[in-house]
Design a protein around this motif. Structure first.
Motif, PDB file in Angstrom:
ATOM      1  N   LEU A   8      43.535 -57.069  20.911  1.00 54.89           N
ATOM      2  CA  LEU A   8      42.822 -55.887  20.412  1.00 54.89           C
ATOM      3  C   LEU A   8      41.634 -55.602  21.332  1.00 54.89           C
ATOM      4  O   LEU A   8      40.717 -56.417  21.443  1.00 54.89           O
ATOM      5  CB  LEU A   8      42.348 -56.143  18.976  1.00 54.89           C
ATOM      6  N   CYS A   9      41.703 -54.467  22.058  1.00 53.90           N
ATOM      7  CA  CYS A   9      40.739 -54.265  23.138  1.00 53.90           C
ATOM      8  C   CYS A   9      39.919 -52.986  22.975  1.00 53.90           C
ATOM      9  O   CYS A   9      39.199 -52.588  23.887  1.00 53.90           O
ATOM     10  CB  CYS A   9      41.464 -54.267  24.476  1.00 53.90           C
ATOM     11  N   GLY A  10      40.003 -52.341  21.836  1.00 52.93           N
ATOM     12  CA  GLY A  10      39.206 -51.142  21.618  1.00 52.93           C
ATOM     13  C   GLY A  10      40.022 -50.071  20.918  1.00 52.93           C
ATOM     14  O   GLY A  10      41.153 -50.309  20.498  1.00 52.93           O
ATOM     15  N   GLY A  41      41.632 -47.454  21.881  1.00 47.64           N
ATOM     16  CA  GLY A  41      42.908 -47.006  22.438  1.00 47.64           C
ATOM     17  C   GLY A  41      43.914 -48.131  22.603  1.00 47.64           C
ATOM     18  O   GLY A  41      44.962 -47.948  23.226  1.00 47.64           O
ATOM     19  N   HIS A  42      43.623 -49.290  22.024  1.00 46.65           N
ATOM     20  CA  HIS A  42      44.505 -50.463  22.166  1.00 46.65           C
ATOM     21  C   HIS A  42      45.959 -50.135  21.830  1.00 46.65           C
ATOM     22  O   HIS A  42      46.882 -50.554  22.531  1.00 46.65           O
ATOM     23  CB  HIS A  42      43.988 -51.578  21.269  1.00 46.65           C
ATOM     24  N   TYR A  43      46.142 -49.358  20.768  1.00 41.78           N
ATOM     25  CA  TYR A  43      47.499 -49.078  20.277  1.00 41.78           C
ATOM     26  C   TYR A  43      48.352 -48.354  21.312  1.00 41.78           C
ATOM     27  O   TYR A  43      49.569 -48.413  21.280  1.00 41.78           O
ATOM     28  CB  TYR A  43      47.440 -48.258  18.983  1.00 41.78           C
ATOM     29  N   LYS A  44      47.716 -47.627  22.236  1.00 40.61           N
ATOM     30  CA  LYS A  44      48.519 -46.867  23.209  1.00 40.61           C
ATOM     31  C   LYS A  44      48.461 -47.494  24.602  1.00 40.61           C
ATOM     32  O   LYS A  44      48.836 -46.870  25.589  1.00 40.61           O
ATOM     33  CB  LYS A  44      48.073 -45.412  23.238  1.00 40.61           C
ATOM     34  N   MET A  45      47.988 -48.738  24.668  1.00 39.13           N
ATOM     35  CA  MET A  45      47.898 -49.395  25.966  1.00 39.13           C
ATOM     36  C   MET A  45      49.251 -50.010  26.314  1.00 39.13           C
ATOM     37  O   MET A  45      49.464 -51.207  26.226  1.00 39.13           O
ATOM     38  CB  MET A  45      46.804 -50.462  25.963  1.00 39.13           C
ATOM     39  N   ARG A  46      50.159 -49.118  26.713  1.00 43.57           N
ATOM     40  CA  ARG A  46      51.510 -49.569  27.043  1.00 43.57           C
ATOM     41  C   ARG A  46      51.751 -49.390  28.530  1.00 43.57           C
ATOM     42  O   ARG A  46      51.097 -48.588  29.184  1.00 43.57           O
ATOM     43  CB  ARG A  46      52.543 -48.744  26.288  1.00 43.57           C
ATOM     44  N   ALA A  88      53.109 -54.449  26.615  1.00 40.95           N
ATOM     45  CA  ALA A  88      52.197 -54.106  25.531  1.00 40.95           C
ATOM     46  C   ALA A  88      50.915 -54.882  25.736  1.00 40.95           C
ATOM     47  O   ALA A  88      50.944 -55.993  26.250  1.00 40.95           O
ATOM     48  CB  ALA A  88      52.824 -54.474  24.200  1.00 40.95           C
ATOM     49  N   CYS A  89      49.792 -54.300  25.376  1.00 45.13           N
ATOM     50  CA  CYS A  89      48.563 -55.088  25.384  1.00 45.13           C
ATOM     51  C   CYS A  89      48.541 -55.837  24.059  1.00 45.13           C
ATOM     52  O   CYS A  89      48.637 -55.235  23.001  1.00 45.13           O
ATOM     53  CB  CYS A  89      47.328 -54.202  25.511  1.00 45.13           C
ATOM     54  N   ALA A  90      48.451 -57.154  24.136  1.00 42.75           N
ATOM     55  CA  ALA A  90      48.521 -57.960  22.914  1.00 42.75           C
ATOM     56  C   ALA A  90      47.163 -58.553  22.542  1.00 42.75           C
ATOM     57  O   ALA A  90      47.084 -59.620  21.946  1.00 42.75           O
ATOM     58  CB  ALA A  90      49.570 -59.053  23.063  1.00 42.75           C
TER      59      ALA A  90
HETATM   60 CU   LIG Z   1      44.143 -53.833  26.155  1.00 39.42          CU
END
Ligand SMILES: [Cu+2]
Length: 266
Positions: A232-234, A236-241, A228-230
């Motif tokens: 907050l990067c923008g 689409g962060h929520y789907k950065m798996r 998981a991306c932990a």
């Molecule tokens: Cu990210």
């Protein structure tokens, strides 16, 4: 009010106590020490939390507004009590810090062992790329000016094919790893700060643009594990798996040989 405070306190304690809010089953070697330290912290803090909240509820009830109650007076506190709980808090925090230092140092201050497998993890809005250096053990040069997200994998990283070291580099969208082998991951970010988080392996490390950040771990279970991306990067962060797929050494070698064969045909 008493009922509400006690209810929130006891219900949340219940979920921790029964393990419903526990971390995922452990899948890495270093994670046991982290879990132990975490459990100790949760128990100590749990006792403090329970005592403080139950006490709060009790006082709310005891000093509720009643007809004929004496007028409220202002208290200047109690020096002895102030010192006692400040000292106890300091001992608790400093003590937990000292106890946790070795756990932290083993993963963050000491590097990976000399036989660790090298992998590069690149985070980019909003996906992950995993690169293996190939038989030469060297990562080829990447040039961000050549990077083109629409090409995926090597093209997305901007792998420079004029560099001989890049000829055997393998780039994949899933992080394949052999079980029980230490991994030395070099984290990179192409745009903003991301965080490489593999909850089941107790791995969590920022990937920062312009830096090569190392983290190391040893998977101990085969199977698929979520990345998981932990950070907050923008949008689409929520789907950065992503996926870490841990397989037997034999399966890994076979997979790697197939990727190499494909690569050399190009
Ligand atoms: Cu990210």
């Amino acid at each position: 009010m008493l009922v509400v405070i006690w209810l929130i306190t006891l219900v949340s304690t219940y979920f921790f106590y029964t393990g419903q809010w526990s971390p995922l089953p452990l899948a890495s070697a270093h994670g046991a020490a982290i879990d132990k330290q975490m459990a100790l912290t949760m128990v100590l803090m749990g006792v403090v939390f329970l005592a403080a909240q139950l006490g709060l509820g009790l006082f709310v009830w005891k000093y509720r507004d009643r007809s004929g109650a004496p007028a409220a007076t202002y208290s200047h506190g109690h020096i002895g009590l102030e010192w006692t709980w400040t000292a106890l808090t300091a001992v608790l925090f400093v003590g937990l810090n000292l106890m946790g230092y070795n756990v932290w140092a083993a993963n963050r201050i000491h590097g990976a062992g000399p036989n660790a497998m090298q992998v590069e993890v690149t985070a980019v809005q909003f996906t992950w790329y995993f690169r293996y250096p190939g038989p030469d053990g060297k990562f080829g040069r990447v040039d961000y000016q050549k990077s083109d997200a629409s090409l995926g994998n090597e093209g997305a990283l901007g792998l420079d094919d004029t560099d001989p070291a890049s000829k055997d580099d393998i780039v994949a969208g899933v992080l394949m790893l052999p079980v029980n082998k230490e991994v030395d991951a070099t984290l990179r970010a192409q745009d903003v700060i991301h965080n490489f988080n593999v909850p089941a392996m107790r791995v969590k490390q920022d990937a920062v643009p312009g830096l090569m950040v190392h983290t190391h771990f040893t998977p101990t279970q085969t199977g698929d594990f979520e990345v998981a991306c932990a950070e907050l990067c923008g949008l689409g962060h929520y789907k950065m798996r992503g996926t870490v797929r841990v397989v037997s050494e034999q399966e890994f070698n076979q997979w790697m040989a197939e990727r190499q064969a494909e690569k050399q045909q190009q």
